[in-house]
Motif scaffolding. Structure first.
Motif, short mmCIF file in Angstrom:
data_model
loop_
_atom_site.label_atom_id
_atom_site.label_comp_id
_atom_site.label_asym_id
_atom_site.label_seq_id
_atom_site.Cartn_x
_atom_site.Cartn_y
_atom_site.Cartn_z
N PHE A 22 34.93 38.11 33.61
CA PHE A 22 34.32 38.64 32.14
C PHE A 22 34.53 40.11 32.20
O PHE A 22 34.23 40.68 30.90
CB PHE A 22 32.95 38.15 32.03
N GLY A 23 34.79 40.91 33.34
CA GLY A 23 34.71 42.51 33.12
C GLY A 23 33.06 42.99 33.10
O GLY A 23 32.35 42.20 33.00
N HIS A 24 33.37 44.31 33.16
CA HIS A 24 32.05 44.93 33.02
C HIS A 24 31.78 46.49 32.27
O HIS A 24 33.09 46.79 32.14
CB HIS A 24 31.25 45.09 34.32
N GLU A 25 30.98 46.81 31.71
CA GLU A 25 30.87 48.08 31.16
C GLU A 25 30.48 49.07 32.44
O GLU A 25 29.88 48.82 33.37
CB GLU A 25 29.84 48.20 30.11
N LYS A 26 30.79 50.28 32.20
CA LYS A 26 30.35 51.43 32.82
C LYS A 26 28.86 51.49 33.25
O LYS A 26 28.26 51.49 32.26
CB LYS A 26 30.90 52.72 32.44
N GLY A 27 28.57 51.46 34.46
CA GLY A 27 26.92 51.52 34.73
C GLY A 27 26.35 50.30 34.76
O GLY A 27 25.18 50.12 34.73
N GLU A 31 33.54 52.67 35.86
CA GLU A 31 34.15 52.71 34.51
C GLU A 31 34.04 51.40 34.01
O GLU A 31 33.90 50.36 34.76
CB GLU A 31 35.49 53.32 34.97
N ARG A 32 34.66 51.18 32.78
CA ARG A 32 34.49 50.04 32.31
C ARG A 32 35.81 49.02 32.64
O ARG A 32 36.78 49.56 33.21
CB ARG A 32 35.05 50.21 30.64
N ARG A 33 35.81 47.86 33.12
CA ARG A 33 36.83 47.02 33.52
C ARG A 33 37.01 45.75 32.78
O ARG A 33 36.11 45.01 32.20
CB ARG A 33 36.40 46.52 35.10
N ILE A 34 38.20 45.73 32.32
CA ILE A 34 38.66 44.47 31.58
C ILE A 34 38.61 43.23 32.53
O ILE A 34 39.55 43.31 33.62
CB ILE A 34 39.85 44.62 30.69
N GLY A 35 38.02 42.03 32.19
CA GLY A 35 38.00 40.99 32.95
C GLY A 35 39.34 40.05 32.54
O GLY A 35 40.07 40.47 31.95
N LYS A 36 39.52 39.11 33.76
CA LYS A 36 40.69 38.12 33.48
C LYS A 36 41.01 37.52 32.22
O LYS A 36 41.99 37.36 31.71
CB LYS A 36 40.74 37.07 34.64
N PHE A 37 39.88 37.12 31.74
CA PHE A 37 39.94 36.40 30.65
C PHE A 37 40.21 37.35 29.19
O PHE A 37 41.13 36.81 28.57
CB PHE A 37 38.35 35.87 29.98
N GLU A 38 39.86 38.55 29.26
CA GLU A 38 40.19 39.33 28.25
C GLU A 38 41.52 39.71 28.18
O GLU A 38 42.25 40.18 27.35
CB GLU A 38 39.30 40.72 28.24
N HIS A 39 41.88 40.05 29.65
CA HIS A 39 43.27 40.44 30.09
C HIS A 39 44.36 39.34 29.55
O HIS A 39 45.53 39.62 29.19
CB HIS A 39 43.56 40.42 31.50
N ALA A 40 44.00 37.93 29.51
CA ALA A 40 44.98 37.00 29.04
C ALA A 40 44.85 36.84 27.71
O ALA A 40 45.54 35.63 27.17
CB ALA A 40 44.32 35.72 29.87
N GLN A 41 44.28 37.67 26.96
CA GLN A 41 44.36 37.59 25.40
C GLN A 41 45.65 37.07 24.98
O GLN A 41 46.68 37.91 25.08
CB GLN A 41 43.96 38.93 24.76
N GLY A 42 45.83 35.94 24.22
CA GLY A 42 47.05 35.44 23.56
C GLY A 42 47.63 34.56 24.46
O GLY A 42 48.63 33.91 23.89
N GLY A 43 47.21 34.54 25.77
CA GLY A 43 47.93 33.61 26.62
C GLY A 43 47.14 32.43 27.28
O GLY A 43 46.66 31.93 26.49
N THR A 44 47.26 32.34 28.58
CA THR A 44 46.69 31.37 29.23
C THR A 44 45.89 31.66 30.51
O THR A 44 46.44 32.57 31.16
CB THR A 44 47.73 30.25 29.80
#
Length: 460
Positions: free
Chosen positions: A219-224, A231-244
């Motif tokens: 799911f990722g996380h926000e800074k702190g 720093e902010r990190r984009i999770g796997k689900f968000e990285h897969a936007q539009g895909g699978t």
């Protein structure tokens, strides 16, 4: 069951008594003799899928046996042609072998000798046609877009049909199959054939990610958000936007995280750790498991509500034992891939090799078969490409070699193949392998190889 039809043998001779005698001998041995008094008539009847062998006299009026040999091999280089020579005509026999004759018979010959030669030729022809059929099957399957589900067994054909249908609709999918059966390949095939094919395919092995960080990974996380979150990190689900998103070994996902996954599947949104604003998602989720999730849910090891959310569309992946007829085809496919990647060549399997493949139990499924095919290409020369020898090492402690030993076997096989290709000519071997002559001789001594032993292979 119907008895298999007798395999054909073309007998070509201008002398009627030889055609009759040879025909009777072969018919008694279970073959179908096809007699021709001229090479021209035999070639007119020769079809591309001819499953037998040709037995022809060399000296005939009109087209002789040598011309017939060249014409037959120009049509099909794998067609076995046995030539009949006169007594003591050694030079003609040598020329025939150089031109590619399968073998030759010297007049007069015994019927048993003819039958044995035809038997070996028929076996070679059978293997050639089987390999040709396998290659044609592979080419046809490789023309399909995306990852290929190689096979023609009913179980894999049903799976391929379901993959094609499911890829065209928007639904999450649960894949069920043994370890190594190809769940990752099926997930990729669904993704590539869908409208999401041009977008990311993100695979996550739920059993390989530590429980302490899996939520942040997904799911990722926000800074702190926690100690170390600089720093902010984009999770796997968000990285897969539009895909699978492919969740492998989903049975290993912690129970505490399963409830959050259920919410993602229902709401199609996630919240990064440390954030309060949801992020909408446009993606498909494909989960895979090797255990019965229903039984796991009943035993309290898996959330029942998540199971029912996932099992709307379930695809069972057949084990290799359930599609044994595909084993030679798959082996050929993996061997071709390994050969293209390594630049090495390996001979097609013989009858003993195919029997060994079909007799093996394959506890590691397709993954185990692929590893064996790669070993066959890379290390097969060290055991004369005897598949039984390679299989003995699969799954046994004695067969697992340390990396230095595997590198040495690979190096030895490269030198061996170069010596065969250049008939032991050291200067050409050095040029191909990029080795100084002294280095090559040191390696020959190390592996017990002698260049002179390979020079004999140049003789006809």
């Amino acid at each position: 069951m119907h008895e298999p039809a007798p395999l054909p043998v073309m007998i070509i001779d201008d002398e009627a008594h030889l055609r009759i005698t040879a025909g009777q001998t072969l018919e008694l041995a279970g073959y179908e003799p096809l007699a021709f008094e001229s090479a021209e008539a035999a070639l007119a009847a020769l079809t591309p899928d001819f499953a037998g062998v040709i037995v022809s006299d060399i000296r005939m009026p009109g087209m002789d046996g040598m011309t017939l040999l060249r014409e037959a091999r120009s049509r099909d280089p794998d067609l076995p042609v046995i030539l009949i020579t006169g007594h003591g005509d050694i030079s003609t026999a040598v020329e025939a072998m150089r031109e590619g004759a399968w073998d030759f018979l010297e007049k007069p010959f015994a019927g048993e000798r003819l039958v044995e030669m035809v038997r070996r030729g028929i076996e070679k022809r059978r293997l050639s046609l089987e390999n040709r059929e396998l290659k044609a099957e592979l080419e046809a399957q490789q023309s399909a877009p995306g990852p290929r589900l190689v096979g023609r067994a009913p179980a894999i054909q049903r799976l391929a049909s379901m993959v094609q249908r499911i890829s065209q609709v928007e639904t999450d999918v649960l894949l069920f199959g043994e370890t190594g059966a190809g769940k990752d390949l099926v997930a990729r095939a669904i993704h590539e054939r869908s409208r999401r094919g041009g977008h990311p395919f993100v695979a996550i092995n739920c059993g390989a990610v530590p429980e302490s960080i899996i939520e942040s990974e997904l799911f990722g996380h926000e800074k702190g958000a926690f100690t170390g979150a600089v720093e902010r990190r984009i999770g796997k689900f968000e990285h897969a936007q539009g895909g699978t998103v492919f969740l492998d070994e989903i049975e290993s996902m912690p129970l505490s995280l399963q409830v959050k996954l259920l919410r993602v599947l229902q709401d199609r949104a996630i919240e990064r750790l440390g954030a309060n604003v949801p992020v909408s998602l446009d993606l498909r989720v494909i989960a895979a498991t090797k255990v019965d999730l229903k039984s796991a849910a009943e035993a309290g090891r898996f959330r029942e509500d998540l199971y029912y959310r996932l099992e709307v569309v379930t695809l069972p992946i057949p084990s290799l034992r359930e599609r044994r007829e595909d084993i030679p085809l798959l082996f050929q496919h993996f061997a071709v891939v390994a050969a293209n990647r390594s630049g090495l060549e390996a001979p097609p399997l013989d009858a003993a090799g195919i029997s060994a493949l079909l007799a093996h139990d394959w506890p590691g499924n397709v993954r185990e078969l692929r590893n064996l095919a790669e070993r066959y290409v890379l290390l097969g020369a060290t055991c004369d490409y005897r598949l039984e020898a390679l299989l003995e090492g699969v799954g046994s402690d004695s067969g697992e070699l340390a990396l230095p030993q595997q590198v040495e076997l690979f190096e030895k096989s490269l030198i061996d193949q170069a010596l065969v290709r250049h008939h032991g000519r050291v200067s050409e071997v050095c040029e191909q392998l990029g080795l100084p002559r002294k280095t090559l001789y040191d390696k020959l001594r190390k592996y017990g190889l002698k260049a002179e032993d390979y020079r004999q292979s140049e003789a006809p």
